[in-house]
Design a protein around this motif. Structure first.
Motif, PDB file in Angstrom:
ATOM      1  N   HIS A  94     -25.919 -18.684  47.864  1.00 56.49           N
ATOM      2  CA  HIS A  94     -24.831 -17.707  47.767  1.00 56.49           C
ATOM      3  C   HIS A  94     -24.533 -17.075  49.128  1.00 56.49           C
ATOM      4  O   HIS A  94     -23.381 -16.812  49.454  1.00 56.49           O
ATOM      5  CB  HIS A  94     -25.162 -16.645  46.720  1.00 56.49           C
ATOM      6  N   PHE A 271     -23.213  -8.216  51.393  1.00 60.96           N
ATOM      7  CA  PHE A 271     -24.203  -8.455  50.347  1.00 60.96           C
ATOM      8  C   PHE A 271     -23.721  -8.000  48.978  1.00 60.96           C
ATOM      9  O   PHE A 271     -24.187  -8.505  47.964  1.00 60.96           O
ATOM     10  CB  PHE A 271     -25.563  -7.855  50.732  1.00 60.96           C
ATOM     11  N   PHE A 272     -22.751  -7.091  48.962  1.00 62.61           N
ATOM     12  CA  PHE A 272     -22.117  -6.799  47.674  1.00 62.61           C
ATOM     13  C   PHE A 272     -21.467  -8.088  47.145  1.00 62.61           C
ATOM     14  O   PHE A 272     -21.612  -8.450  45.987  1.00 62.61           O
ATOM     15  CB  PHE A 272     -21.063  -5.694  47.813  1.00 62.61           C
ATOM     16  N   PHE A 275     -24.107 -10.682  45.920  1.00 64.71           N
ATOM     17  CA  PHE A 275     -24.785 -10.432  44.646  1.00 64.71           C
ATOM     18  C   PHE A 275     -23.826 -10.256  43.476  1.00 64.71           C
ATOM     19  O   PHE A 275     -24.170 -10.578  42.348  1.00 64.71           O
ATOM     20  CB  PHE A 275     -25.687  -9.199  44.758  1.00 64.71           C
ATOM     21  N   TYR A 276     -22.642  -9.725  43.733  1.00 66.52           N
ATOM     22  CA  TYR A 276     -21.801  -9.348  42.594  1.00 66.52           C
ATOM     23  C   TYR A 276     -20.437 -10.029  42.540  1.00 66.52           C
ATOM     24  O   TYR A 276     -19.765  -9.930  41.532  1.00 66.52           O
ATOM     25  CB  TYR A 276     -21.606  -7.826  42.573  1.00 66.52           C
ATOM     26  N   ASN A 277     -20.016 -10.645  43.615  1.00 67.87           N
ATOM     27  CA  ASN A 277     -18.670 -11.236  43.554  1.00 67.87           C
ATOM     28  C   ASN A 277     -18.602 -12.498  44.401  1.00 67.87           C
ATOM     29  O   ASN A 277     -17.777 -12.629  45.291  1.00 67.87           O
ATOM     30  CB  ASN A 277     -17.630 -10.211  44.016  1.00 67.87           C
ATOM     31  N   PHE A 278     -19.488 -13.439  44.099  1.00 67.38           N
ATOM     32  CA  PHE A 278     -19.561 -14.661  44.905  1.00 67.38           C
ATOM     33  C   PHE A 278     -18.590 -15.729  44.410  1.00 67.38           C
ATOM     34  O   PHE A 278     -18.363 -16.720  45.076  1.00 67.38           O
ATOM     35  CB  PHE A 278     -20.986 -15.219  44.883  1.00 67.38           C
ATOM     36  N   ASP A 279     -18.019 -15.509  43.220  1.00 69.28           N
ATOM     37  CA  ASP A 279     -17.173 -16.556  42.622  1.00 69.28           C
ATOM     38  C   ASP A 279     -15.989 -16.944  43.492  1.00 69.28           C
ATOM     39  O   ASP A 279     -15.579 -18.093  43.504  1.00 69.28           O
ATOM     40  CB  ASP A 279     -16.647 -16.101  41.253  1.00 69.28           C
ATOM     41  N   PHE A 280     -15.445 -15.956  44.225  1.00 74.89           N
ATOM     42  CA  PHE A 280     -14.252 -16.251  45.023  1.00 74.89           C
ATOM     43  C   PHE A 280     -14.554 -17.318  46.080  1.00 74.89           C
ATOM     44  O   PHE A 280     -13.666 -18.018  46.544  1.00 74.89           O
ATOM     45  CB  PHE A 280     -13.735 -14.969  45.704  1.00 74.89           C
ATOM     46  N   MET A 282     -16.840 -19.748  45.617  1.00 71.54           N
ATOM     47  CA  MET A 282     -17.378 -20.963  45.006  1.00 71.54           C
ATOM     48  C   MET A 282     -16.472 -21.341  43.852  1.00 71.54           C
ATOM     49  O   MET A 282     -16.607 -20.834  42.738  1.00 71.54           O
ATOM     50  CB  MET A 282     -18.803 -20.692  44.518  1.00 71.54           C
TER      51      MET A 282
END
Lengths: 406, 363
Positions: A94, A271-272, A275-280, A282
């Motif tokens: 990530h 790091f936000f 951990f919380y919004n990696f979809d954009f 991938m």
């Protein structure tokens, strides 16, 4: 033969100075590398880019230990081995994915800062050109990396992009096959992009970063007003303790302290996202394994390539390719197209400030339209935005030619 | 102050790009599908059939306009006129068919609703349930395309209305009637010959709702509902269920051949091998998954995937299991995330203090 102090203890300061001139190096590259005081946080983007590149290298090394460049194993080595069997494999992946996307955001901010403050002119041309070379190499690095998980989007984006080398009506199918090592993307294709991604391109990037830094040392960093500073005089004042009167600060520790603070804020956001919004970063489509028999309903590149993709897309095949080629190289020529004698922030350069914001808005419009399906009104808007982009350059030549010296 | 203004500009343009290429672009790329909250009363099917009628009417009007246009031209070639007339005829035929489908579906789901109102007799239901065991016997033998699933928890897993519809007409219930000229061709079509009266259906379903129940773990719910067609290779699950451990390679290979044979049968029935679900939770959005499982036709018109009739609660279990397999780092991510962010907040505060001390004499 130079003079060596025979009595210096091994690895003492004197001993190292005799051999490496470390005090001089330190002085030249950090404590007496003078940076203008009149800057804002946008001047920290270079260090942020360096830090993000560092994160990409470190996370990449960890991923490299488990990744398998083989069409039968690649997808599962990423999505299963790394994501669920390797301790913290998910974290490295990530970080790598988010950093690959965010690094382009920072590159664009860095570039647009350079354009806004005219930091590509009058002695700073090579900084700009080496920066553009970095941009192009980073693009190739991002593209080759995107192939590696061997999902649906890896495969089909690879197919579409390598097809561009056919050159439209030139029909250079032989060239396309030579690039792919096969008729369609396959094992030979994957392994060569793996080599490019983990070896050749990073090597070139590191070399270019050194060049980029070197090209900066003599012309010095620009400042918020584009003011031409007598660095020797300003440095003298600073060293005499007249820090208030001096217009410069040393790179280390004063400039660095600000960089590191900006970096801290940046890492909170970074790091936000990790951990919380990696979809954009991938795309869901790439979690379907590559399938040469099933084209996804929408094929689009990652967001940072969308603007140039949208310059390719609205035109017929051959003109589209030519427009696309122009989009790839035109920024290199910026220092020579801009004929203005002024190094100043855009808001002091008359029409140039309008040109700048039109460029920003047009590129954002191209980016968004590049992802939308090319239908109806989106298609029309895309064509308009692409034409505007192409017209921007002759217009720049004219308005900067007319610009009066400040 | 100037720094904050610049920051606001940077943040503004970044957000515009983000919203444009993420939520906005995705909303434009994928047609929005309304879910029905896992209620199976035929509303969705009838809506679907009505939409087809509307679309066909539009196509018919287009064909008629085309003919009028051709006839308006002086000495238009005869063959063009014939072609246009044929196109009209084709659309007219399609319209009749589409209207029939609406009627058929309305009738069917009205019938289902009336069966749901009948007074059921559980002991009669138990007697009739025996017929189901002829196929749903746990022998693991493929029948007509799939291995008939276990009915041990059928009363908790699936919706009551759906079960009634399934016993009445399996192809209509699972909304794949377009695949079959006659439901008797459906792998479960024979139920229509075995359970013939509405009262019998009501009895069997009531028996299942009372006796074939039990709290299921996510994995078990997933295996009963999905695994007869889908494999999950990251969890070593195939169409035959959990893969056993073998000491001898020979045995492992023999088992693999059994799996391949089963997959070939499923493939023959479905048209293509249904996808492995290991990574599906990350490959599709939550909304897509939910509406797709509830009624596959809404997201993939014409797909051969049947509606399985899961209740909302059990869909959540299936989702939980797919998350465990496809996104196993979620708990770790949520545990570590706040600490990493806290670290960088502290880092930024300390860096700010350092910067202040370095810059205090400069202005």
């Amino acid at each position: 033969m130079a003079h060596f102090d025979e009595n210096a203890k091994p690895f003492s300061n004197q001993w190292l100075n005799d051999r490496l001139a470390i005090d001089t190096v330190k002085r030249v590259l950090s404590t007496e590398y003078w940076i203008p005081k009149n800057i804002n946080f946008l001047w920290a983007m270079g260090m942020i880019l360096a830090a993000t590149f560092g994160l990409l290298v470190v996370s990449g090394i960890f991923l490299l230990m488990y990744y398998k460049p083989d069409v039968n194993l690649a997808f599962d080595s990423v999505n299963h081995t790394i994501m669920s069997e390797v301790g913290f494999g998910w974290l490295w992946r990530h970080i790598h994915g988010v950093a690959a996307s965010v690094v382009f955001l920072i590159i664009y901010i860095h570039m647009l800062t350079g354009i806004y403050y005219s930091s590509y002119k009058r002695g700073r041309e090579l900084i700009w050109i080496s920066g553009m070379l970095l941009f192009v190499t980073f693009s190739a690095e991002a593209f080759s990396g995107y192939m590696l998980p061997w999902g649906q989007m890896s495969y089909w984006a690879g197919m579409v992009i390598t097809n561009l080398f056919e050159g439209g009506s030139l029909h250079l199918t032989g060239l396309v096959e030579w690039i792919r090592g096969d008729y369609v993307p396959g094992d030979a294709y994957l392994t060569r992009f793996f080599m490019l991604h983990v070896f050749l391109l990073p090597l070139i990037i590191i070399g270019l970063i050194v060049f980029h830094f070197a090209s900066l040392r003599l012309p010095h960093v620009n400042n918020q007003e584009g003011e031409e500073i007598d660095f020797e005089e300003a440095a003298k004042l600073y060293k005499e303790g007249k820090k208030k009167e001096s217009k410069v600060i040393p790179f280390s520790p004063v400039f660095l302290s600000k960089d590191i603070f900006v970096m801290g804020v940046y890492f909170i956001l970074f790091f936000f996202l990790v951990f919380y919004n990696f979809d954009f970063a991938m795309d869901p489509v790439n979690f379907d394994p590559a399938d040469g028999l099933q084209t996804p309903p929408h094929i689009y590149p990652e967001w940072y390539f969308l603007w140039s993709y949208e310059i390719l897309r609205p035109f017929p095949k051959n003109p589209g390719l030519i427009a696309f080629l122009i989009a790839q190289v035109i920024f290199f020529l910026l220092p020579f197209i801009d004929r203005s004698p002024n190094v100043a922030p855009a808001h002091k350069r008359g029409l140039f400030v309008i040109w700048f914001w039109v460029l920003v808005v047009d590129m954002i419009a191209l980016t968004i339209l590049g992802k939308l399906p090319p239908e109806g009104v989106f298609n029309t808007l895309g064509t308009v935005a692409a034409v505007i982009f192409l017209l921007m350059w002759p217009i720049l030549f004219i308005i900067t030619k007319l610009e009066k010296k400040l | 102050m100037r720094e904050f203004k610049i920051l606001a500009v940077v943040v503004f343009f970044t957000l515009v790009v983000y919203i444009g290429v993420e939520p906005f672009a995705h909303s434009q790329m994928h047609a929005h599908v309304e879910g029905h909250d896992f209620v199976y009363d035929g509303t969705a099917d009838i809506e679907e059939a009505n939409t087809r009628v509307e679309n066909t009417k539009e196509a018919l009007k287009k064909a008629q306009d085309e003919l009028a246009k051709i006839q308006g031209i002086d000495d238009a070639p005869q063959e063009d006129i014939v072609k246009a007339q044929e196109a009209i005829k084709k659309q007219e035929g399609a319209l009749v068919k589409a209207e029939e489908t609406v009627k058929r579906k309305s009738l069917f789901w009205n019938n289902v609703a009336s069966i749901a109102q009948l007074d059921a007799n559980v002991s009669n239901g138990e007697a009739s349930f025996g017929t189901c065991m002829a196929c749903h016997n746990g022998a693991g033998i493929n029948m007509g395309g799939v291995i008939p699933p276990s009915l041990d928890h059928v009363g908790s897993l699936y919706d009551r209305n759906y079960l009634i519809a399934l016993l009445k007409d399996p192809a209509m219930a699972s909304n794949v009637d377009h695949k079959y000229a006659n439901t008797m061709m459906h792998p479960m079509g024979s139920v229509m010959a075995m359970v013939t009266s509405d009262q019998q259906i009501a009895d069997i379903v009531e028996y299942m709702m009372q006796n074939k129940v039990g709290e299921l773990e996510p994995k078990a719910a997933f295996e009963e509902a999905c695994v007869r067609c889908h494999a999950v290779r990251y969890a070593k699950i195939t169409q035959l269920g959990d893969t056993p451990e073998f000491k001898e390679e020979k045995d492992a290979l023999a088992y693999k051949i059994k799996v391949l044979d089963e997959q070939a049968l499923v493939k023959a029935y479905m048209g293509k091998l249904p996808p492995d679900l290991s990574m599906m939770i990350r490959a599709r959005s939550p909304h897509y998954m939910e509406t797709f499982v509830e009624n596959p036709q809404t997201q993939l018109p014409g797909t051969s995937m049947p509606r399985v009739g899961l209740t909302k609660e059990n869909y959540e279990k299936v989702k939980t299991y797919l998350e465990e397999v496809g996104d196993p780092s979620k708990p770790a991510r949520e545990a570590i995330g706040p600490w990493v962010i806290l670290f960088f907040v502290v880092f930024a505060v300390l860096a700010y203090l350092w910067k202040k001390s370095q810059w205090k004499d400069l202005h």
